[in-house]
Design a protein around this motif. Sequence first.
Motif, PDB file in Angstrom:
ATOM      1  N   ALA A   1     -41.725  34.593  -1.615  1.00 30.61           N
ATOM      2  CA  ALA A   1     -42.424  35.192  -2.752  1.00 30.61           C
ATOM      3  C   ALA A   1     -43.936  35.158  -2.528  1.00 30.61           C
ATOM      4  O   ALA A   1     -44.649  36.125  -2.823  1.00 30.61           O
ATOM      5  CB  ALA A   1     -42.056  34.459  -4.042  1.00 30.61           C
ATOM      6  N   GLN A   2     -44.429  34.041  -1.987  1.00 25.07           N
ATOM      7  CA  GLN A   2     -45.860  33.936  -1.695  1.00 25.07           C
ATOM      8  C   GLN A   2     -46.275  34.926  -0.615  1.00 25.07           C
ATOM      9  O   GLN A   2     -47.352  35.537  -0.693  1.00 25.07           O
ATOM     10  CB  GLN A   2     -46.187  32.508  -1.267  1.00 25.07           C
ATOM     11  CG  GLN A   2     -46.011  31.476  -2.362  1.00 25.07           C
ATOM     12  CD  GLN A   2     -46.208  30.054  -1.878  1.00 25.07           C
ATOM     13  OE1 GLN A   2     -45.955  29.753  -0.713  1.00 25.07           O
ATOM     14  NE2 GLN A   2     -46.657  29.166  -2.763  1.00 25.07           N
ATOM     15  N   THR A   3     -45.418  35.103   0.387  1.00 25.35           N
ATOM     16  CA  THR A   3     -45.721  36.039   1.474  1.00 25.35           C
ATOM     17  C   THR A   3     -45.750  37.470   0.960  1.00 25.35           C
ATOM     18  O   THR A   3     -46.651  38.252   1.302  1.00 25.35           O
ATOM     19  CB  THR A   3     -44.675  35.907   2.591  1.00 25.35           C
ATOM     20  OG1 THR A   3     -44.657  34.565   3.072  1.00 25.35           O
ATOM     21  CG2 THR A   3     -45.000  36.855   3.743  1.00 25.35           C
ATOM     22  N   LEU A   4     -44.783  37.838   0.135  1.00 21.18           N
ATOM     23  CA  LEU A   4     -44.748  39.196  -0.417  1.00 21.18           C
ATOM     24  C   LEU A   4     -45.971  39.463  -1.291  1.00 21.18           C
ATOM     25  O   LEU A   4     -46.537  40.564  -1.267  1.00 21.18           O
ATOM     26  CB  LEU A   4     -43.469  39.399  -1.226  1.00 21.18           C
ATOM     27  CG  LEU A   4     -42.157  39.432  -0.441  1.00 21.18           C
ATOM     28  CD1 LEU A   4     -40.966  39.569  -1.385  1.00 21.18           C
ATOM     29  CD2 LEU A   4     -42.158  40.569   0.564  1.00 21.18           C
ATOM     30  N   GLY A   5     -46.381  38.459  -2.065  1.00 20.03           N
ATOM     31  CA  GLY A   5     -47.582  38.623  -2.881  1.00 20.03           C
ATOM     32  C   GLY A   5     -48.824  38.775  -2.023  1.00 20.03           C
ATOM     33  O   GLY A   5     -49.711  39.582  -2.328  1.00 20.03           O
ATOM     34  N   LEU A   6     -48.888  38.025  -0.916  1.00 16.94           N
ATOM     35  CA  LEU A   6     -50.035  38.113  -0.008  1.00 16.94           C
ATOM     36  C   LEU A   6     -50.129  39.493   0.632  1.00 16.94           C
ATOM     37  O   LEU A   6     -51.214  40.045   0.806  1.00 16.94           O
ATOM     38  CB  LEU A   6     -49.911  37.038   1.077  1.00 16.94           C
ATOM     39  CG  LEU A   6     -51.035  36.943   2.098  1.00 16.94           C
ATOM     40  CD1 LEU A   6     -52.346  36.548   1.424  1.00 16.94           C
ATOM     41  CD2 LEU A   6     -50.688  35.940   3.195  1.00 16.94           C
TER      42      LEU A   6
ATOM     43  N   GLY B   1     -40.801  45.584   0.059  1.00 21.51           N
ATOM     44  CA  GLY B   1     -40.738  44.137   0.057  1.00 21.51           C
ATOM     45  C   GLY B   1     -39.341  43.627   0.325  1.00 21.51           C
ATOM     46  O   GLY B   1     -39.144  42.667   1.083  1.00 21.51           O
ATOM     47  N   LEU B   2     -38.326  44.277  -0.278  1.00 20.50           N
ATOM     48  CA  LEU B   2     -36.938  43.893  -0.026  1.00 20.50           C
ATOM     49  C   LEU B   2     -36.555  44.167   1.430  1.00 20.50           C
ATOM     50  O   LEU B   2     -35.816  43.389   2.039  1.00 20.50           O
ATOM     51  CB  LEU B   2     -36.002  44.655  -0.972  1.00 20.50           C
ATOM     52  CG  LEU B   2     -36.028  44.221  -2.444  1.00 20.50           C
ATOM     53  CD1 LEU B   2     -35.178  45.172  -3.285  1.00 20.50           C
ATOM     54  CD2 LEU B   2     -35.534  42.802  -2.605  1.00 20.50           C
ATOM     55  N   VAL B   3     -37.040  45.280   1.974  1.00 27.87           N
ATOM     56  CA  VAL B   3     -36.774  45.582   3.383  1.00 27.87           C
ATOM     57  C   VAL B   3     -37.355  44.481   4.261  1.00 27.87           C
ATOM     58  O   VAL B   3     -36.692  43.983   5.189  1.00 27.87           O
ATOM     59  CB  VAL B   3     -37.375  46.954   3.763  1.00 27.87           C
ATOM     60  CG1 VAL B   3     -37.287  47.181   5.277  1.00 27.87           C
ATOM     61  CG2 VAL B   3     -36.658  48.077   3.023  1.00 27.87           C
TER      62      VAL B   3
END
Length: 285
Positions: free
Chosen positions: A134-139, A148-150
Amino acid sequence: MIEQNRFWRIVVYGSLLIAAVYYLLPLYVMFTTSLKGMEEIRNGNLLSLPLDISLAAWQKAWSSACTGVDCSGLQPYFWNSVLMVVPAVAISTALGAINGYVLSKWQFRGSEIVFGMILFGVFIPFQVLLLPMAQTLGLFGMASSIPGLVFVHVVCGLASTTLFFRNYYVGIPDELIKAARLDGAGFWRIFLRIILPMSTPILTVTVIWQFTQIWNDFLFGVVFSGLDSRPITVGLNNLANTTTSVKEYNVDMAAALIAALPTIIVYVLAGKYFVRGLTAGAVKG
């Protein structure tokens, strides 16, 4: 002796038939229920065939069933899953093939350590990854989106695809690679002209494996998706848990079959190739 062999053959096939009926019975109930009207479901037998076949439940599940406050059916969720699965399967398979090729035929110092670290990713519970992912996707600015799901499915599937391809490529003779290098072929030319044409069995296994894992995933779909990017599994859950005045079991069954239909079709059409790929060395250590 012949009679004894015939007896045991009958026992084996009889046992397989009973097992097949046992495992296919829920699918039969789901399918027949989805073709019945609610009046027939309430008054009929669970195992009975529909007296009056109707596709109304399928139509409602696809286009007008309520999934929470939204009553547009499973159609948008289905296409979200398609938009997610296709690139995720393609990217994770391609990267796994390249990783397996490097770790088996272009070994470098510490390659076994790298492979061990990648292999460790196969055994990590996905729940452990939720917070850092979750932190990586937000970054990266990809939170609550289909890209993001991919990204999530590519990262989480890379360990398995690398394992499959690496173990398969180990069985390809090193002499082929050495001969090609003597002829002046480089890294990509050997991979595209020699290795990839020999990879049909393991490509089939990996694509089917990844497609099934990603399409059926619920955890990542419910955690990392937004209102406009929820996959089919989340839509099905929302539909089944939406409270209405009358519980429409035929619509629920039709929705479940719509969600399962792609994976059923894949295994019906390509199941034998999946088995052949496994026996060709896909999971050999």
